[in-house]
Every structure is written in C-alpha cells, then in structure tokens.
Design a protein around this motif. Structure first.
Motif, PDB file in Angstrom:
ATOM      1  N   UNK A  48     -32.433  22.408 -14.581  1.00 14.56           N
ATOM      2  CA  UNK A  48     -32.710  23.759 -14.233  1.00 14.56           C
ATOM      3  C   UNK A  48     -32.076  24.923 -15.089  1.00 14.56           C
ATOM      4  N   UNK A  49     -31.178  24.287 -16.126  1.00 13.55           N
ATOM      5  CA  UNK A  49     -30.637  25.300 -17.113  1.00 13.55           C
ATOM      6  C   UNK A  49     -32.041  26.080 -17.808  1.00 13.55           C
ATOM      7  N   UNK A  50     -31.741  27.045 -17.914  1.00 14.02           N
ATOM      8  CA  UNK A  50     -32.903  28.040 -18.522  1.00 14.02           C
ATOM      9  C   UNK A  50     -32.459  28.274 -19.953  1.00 14.02           C
ATOM     10  N   UNK A  51     -33.644  28.149 -20.789  1.00 12.00           N
ATOM     11  CA  UNK A  51     -33.538  28.590 -22.278  1.00 12.00           C
ATOM     12  C   UNK A  51     -33.063  30.134 -22.396  1.00 12.00           C
ATOM     13  N   UNK A  52     -32.072  30.458 -23.346  1.00 13.38           N
ATOM     14  CA  UNK A  52     -31.685  31.604 -23.547  1.00 13.38           C
ATOM     15  C   UNK A  52     -32.531  32.584 -23.984  1.00 13.38           C
ATOM     16  N   UNK A  53     -33.753  32.319 -24.551  1.00 17.32           N
ATOM     17  CA  UNK A  53     -34.783  33.148 -25.100  1.00 17.32           C
ATOM     18  C   UNK A  53     -35.806  33.334 -24.405  1.00 17.32           C
ATOM     19  N   UNK A  54     -36.240  32.026 -23.541  1.00 22.78           N
ATOM     20  CA  UNK A  54     -37.628  31.919 -23.051  1.00 22.78           C
ATOM     21  C   UNK A  54     -37.470  31.941 -21.334  1.00 22.78           C
ATOM     22  N   UNK A  55     -38.444  32.279 -20.597  1.00 21.95           N
ATOM     23  CA  UNK A  55     -38.361  32.168 -19.288  1.00 21.95           C
ATOM     24  C   UNK A  55     -38.413  30.614 -18.613  1.00 21.95           C
TER      25      UNK A  55
END
Length: 119
Positions: free
Chosen positions: A5-12
């Motif tokens: 569930x870690x989100x990408x720093x640039x993308x949603x």
C-alpha cells in the motif's frame, strides 16, 4: 502485505500497482530464534528514476514500523534496473544516512504521505 500500500512519491498509484514491488521481490529467512532477515528487491519504473532512494527509504520506514518480529532488513534495487543502483543500495542500507534523512522535515513529510495507510 505491509509494503503493497506504499504510494509512489510522484504518482497516485501504489508501488504494487506500478510493479515497483511484487510478492516475488520479498524474501524472508530465519537467522536465529525469533529473528529474521528480510530482503526486498524493488524495480524503479525507469533506469534513471530520481526518486529511487526515496522509495527505498519509504520501504525501510514502513517495514521498521510494522514488522511484528525482530529483523534485519536489507533493501536493494533489482540488479541492472537503475543507472546508480550501487550508490542507492549503500544509501538505503546505511542507518546513519537513513536517520539523517528522516531528520529533514520536508523529506519526513513526503515519506509519511507515502507510507500512511489510505482511509
């Protein structure tokens, strides 16, 4: 399950949705009584990804907070998938560098946004 569930720093998207992390990139080995070695190999979306170090930091912080057992953690970029993988591997596996990075309020805020579970 912890890192999916870690989100990408640039993308949603999450790192799993972008195939930066997959189930097969995680290895767990018992190294002692109730102690485990956890090895993560992640694949940046492009070979020159400027956020690879930040992604590695997010993986480390999330796992340090959430693993319910004693562990040693090693995080690497999948071999041959980044132009500076050796330097990044050193950075994300160096406790002092990780601690210094998390003292930076701007960086810490970005990491928190990436690792916080969605509602």
């Amino acid at each position: 399950d912890i890192i999916r569930t870690i989100r990408d720093p640039e993308k949603p998207n999450t790192l799993e949705e972008l195939e930066v992390v997959t189930e097969s990139c995680v290895q767990v080995q018992e190294i002692g009584e109730d102690e485990y070695l956890v090895i993560i190999r992640f694949t940046p979306t492009v070979p020159h990804c400027s956020l690879a170090t930040l992604i590695g930091l997010c993986l480390r912080i999330k796992l340090q907070r959430c693993l319910p057992f004693r562990h040693k953690l090693e995080i690497y970029i999948s071999e041959g998938t980044h132009s500076t993988e050796e330097d990044i591997n050193k950075q994300i596996n160096d406790k002092e560098r990780v601690a210094a990075a998390m003292e930076n309020p701007n960086l810490r805020e970005i990491v928190e946004q990436c690792v916080t579970e969605p509602d």
